[in-house]
Motif scaffolding. Structure first.
Motif, PDB file in Angstrom:
ATOM      1  N   THR A   1      32.919 -52.627  30.616  1.00  0.00           N
ATOM      2  CA  THR A   1      32.495 -51.257  30.346  1.00  0.00           C
ATOM      3  C   THR A   1      31.962 -50.647  31.631  1.00  0.00           C
ATOM      4  O   THR A   1      31.596 -51.359  32.580  1.00  0.00           O
ATOM      5  CB  THR A   1      31.387 -51.203  29.283  1.00  0.00           C
ATOM      6  N   GLU A   2      31.881 -49.337  31.663  1.00  0.00           N
ATOM      7  CA  GLU A   2      31.328 -48.688  32.845  1.00  0.00           C
ATOM      8  C   GLU A   2      29.832 -48.955  32.980  1.00  0.00           C
ATOM      9  O   GLU A   2      29.299 -48.946  34.087  1.00  0.00           O
ATOM     10  CB  GLU A   2      31.645 -47.194  32.826  1.00  0.00           C
ATOM     11  N   GLU A   3      29.170 -49.217  31.877  1.00  0.00           N
ATOM     12  CA  GLU A   3      27.760 -49.602  31.951  1.00  0.00           C
ATOM     13  C   GLU A   3      27.602 -50.924  32.698  1.00  0.00           C
ATOM     14  O   GLU A   3      26.687 -51.082  33.516  1.00  0.00           O
ATOM     15  CB  GLU A   3      27.173 -49.727  30.545  1.00  0.00           C
ATOM     16  N   GLU A   4      28.506 -51.872  32.443  1.00  0.00           N
ATOM     17  CA  GLU A   4      28.442 -53.154  33.140  1.00  0.00           C
ATOM     18  C   GLU A   4      28.794 -52.995  34.621  1.00  0.00           C
ATOM     19  O   GLU A   4      28.200 -53.667  35.474  1.00  0.00           O
ATOM     20  CB  GLU A   4      29.385 -54.160  32.478  1.00  0.00           C
TER      21      GLU A   4
ATOM     22  N   GLN B   1      19.010 -57.709  35.034  1.00  0.00           N
ATOM     23  CA  GLN B   1      18.719 -56.610  34.124  1.00  0.00           C
ATOM     24  C   GLN B   1      17.590 -55.758  34.702  1.00  0.00           C
ATOM     25  O   GLN B   1      16.596 -56.270  35.194  1.00  0.00           O
ATOM     26  CB  GLN B   1      18.309 -57.157  32.753  1.00  0.00           C
TER      27      GLN B   1
ATOM     28  N   LEU C   1      28.157 -50.342  36.334  1.00  0.00           N
ATOM     29  CA  LEU C   1      26.950 -49.719  36.875  1.00  0.00           C
ATOM     30  C   LEU C   1      25.893 -50.771  37.196  1.00  0.00           C
ATOM     31  O   LEU C   1      25.292 -50.767  38.282  1.00  0.00           O
ATOM     32  CB  LEU C   1      26.401 -48.704  35.871  1.00  0.00           C
ATOM     33  N   LYS C   2      25.664 -51.684  36.268  1.00  0.00           N
ATOM     34  CA  LYS C   2      24.680 -52.743  36.486  1.00  0.00           C
ATOM     35  C   LYS C   2      25.071 -53.618  37.668  1.00  0.00           C
ATOM     36  O   LYS C   2      24.224 -53.982  38.495  1.00  0.00           O
ATOM     37  CB  LYS C   2      24.557 -53.609  35.233  1.00  0.00           C
TER      38      LYS C   2
ATOM     39  N   THR D   1      37.781 -49.981  33.975  1.00  0.00           N
ATOM     40  CA  THR D   1      37.093 -51.082  33.290  1.00  0.00           C
ATOM     41  C   THR D   1      37.998 -52.295  33.064  1.00  0.00           C
ATOM     42  O   THR D   1      37.568 -53.283  32.458  1.00  0.00           O
ATOM     43  CB  THR D   1      36.541 -50.623  31.927  1.00  0.00           C
TER      44      THR D   1
ATOM     45  N   ASN E   1      24.690 -40.976  39.288  1.00  0.00           N
ATOM     46  CA  ASN E   1      24.570 -40.890  37.833  1.00  0.00           C
ATOM     47  C   ASN E   1      23.343 -40.055  37.483  1.00  0.00           C
ATOM     48  O   ASN E   1      22.303 -40.560  37.070  1.00  0.00           O
ATOM     49  CB  ASN E   1      24.464 -42.292  37.233  1.00  0.00           C
TER      50      ASN E   1
ATOM     51  N   ASN F   1      32.236 -42.564  33.298  1.00  0.00           N
ATOM     52  CA  ASN F   1      32.097 -42.544  31.833  1.00  0.00           C
ATOM     53  C   ASN F   1      33.314 -41.991  31.101  1.00  0.00           C
ATOM     54  O   ASN F   1      33.216 -41.583  29.949  1.00  0.00           O
ATOM     55  CB  ASN F   1      30.842 -41.762  31.406  1.00  0.00           C
TER      56      ASN F   1
ATOM     57  N   GLN G   1      28.101 -37.292  37.643  1.00  0.00           N
ATOM     58  CA  GLN G   1      28.315 -38.704  37.339  1.00  0.00           C
ATOM     59  C   GLN G   1      29.661 -39.118  37.946  1.00  0.00           C
ATOM     60  O   GLN G   1      30.707 -38.671  37.476  1.00  0.00           O
ATOM     61  CB  GLN G   1      28.331 -38.972  35.824  1.00  0.00           C
TER      62      GLN G   1
END
Length: 270
Positions: free
Chosen positions: A175-178, A54, A180-181, A262, A227, A255, A232
């Motif tokens: 998800t796209e956030e995951e 994180q 990204l991480k 995803t 991003n 996004n 993006q």
């Protein structure tokens, strides 16, 4: 129902290829990729308990090519071996992270030898099955086990193995956030996307296709992203040679879950 849907996908892409010569080079590949779904390969591996690191603030830009994690763009030819190319690409990055030595791995090794792990050679496969094979056996470099774009008898030589893995991470319907991480904290990752007509004919620019909504059927590698407030997008490494896209790469809009990016996320723990 699932079987009929994927047969319809095959028929649809063949009709597109017949109607428009620009897609004919990809028609056989696309049909075989979709046939992977007809085989109904079931990826049932329990998710790894490996946790994504994180960060309070992820970098706005990252390109693992610039950090030495990424080998040259390759060409899978008329063989639905995308799963092997994406698996090898993620392994190449993680072996580099561990050893500071970038080795071009053998997709042919996976193509020929992962049959007992329920991968189907030129008829498709799953990255998780390839990772299981590498975990249990290792993998050779392309120099000792070169690519032929056809499935052959397994000739893996353990003495030539250049790496293995401890475990792997698989996220389903993420998800796209995951994503990204994972890319920011770990390096190149494998995903599946749907090969729409626009995807196959991509030349340059930031790719976006609102009609690309079918179940993903093609494995690619996310090697970075941008991003920022202005742009993006994902940096996608494909296995269609440097003649496709931007020297073998695609910039895909972020996004908007373009082409179902995803659907699955994979990466090895070396």
């Amino acid at each position: 129902m699932e079987h009929s849907i994927f047969v319809m996908c095959i028929l649809a892409v063949l009709s597109i290829a017949l109607a428009n010569p620009i897609f004919q080079d990809f028609s056989q590949l696309k049909a075989v990729e979709n046939a992977n779904k007809v085989l109904q390969l079931v990826d049932q591996e329990v998710l790894s308990n490996h946790k994504l690191g994180q960060q309070s603030s992820l970098p706005q830009k990252i390109d693992w090519r610039e950090k030495g994690y990424v080998t040259n763009v390759k060409d899978q030819g008329q063989c639905a071996s995308c799963w092997a190319f994406a698996s090898a690409a993620t392994m190449e990055g993680q072996l580099f992270n561990k050893t500071n030595n970038l080795i071009t791995l053998s997709e042919q090794n996976l193509l020929d030898c992962a049959k007992s792990y329920n991968d189907k050679g030129c008829a498709g496969g799953w990255m998780s099955h390839a990772f299981k094979y590498i975990r249990d056996n290792g993998i050779e470099a392309d120099g000792t086990y070169p690519y032929t774009a056809t499935k052959q008898e397994c000739s893996f030589n353990e003495a030539n193995s250049v790496g293995t893995l401890q475990n792997y991470v698989k996220l389903t319907k993420t998800t796209e956030e995951e994503i990204l991480k994972a890319v920011a904290n770990h390096g190149p990752v494998g995903v599946y996307v749907y090969m729409s007509s626009l995807f196959m004919g991509y030349k340059s620019g930031i790719f976006e296709d609102d009609s690309c909504t079918e179940t993903p059927n093609h494995a690619v590698t996310v090697v970075g992203y941008v991003n920022t407030p202005q742009d993006q997008y994902w940096i996608i490494k494909n296995s269609f040679s440097k003649s496709w896209g931007e020297d073998g790469y695609m910039r895909m809009k972020m996004n908007k879950n373009v082409c179902g990016i995803t659907y699955r996320l994979y990466y090895p723990i070396v």
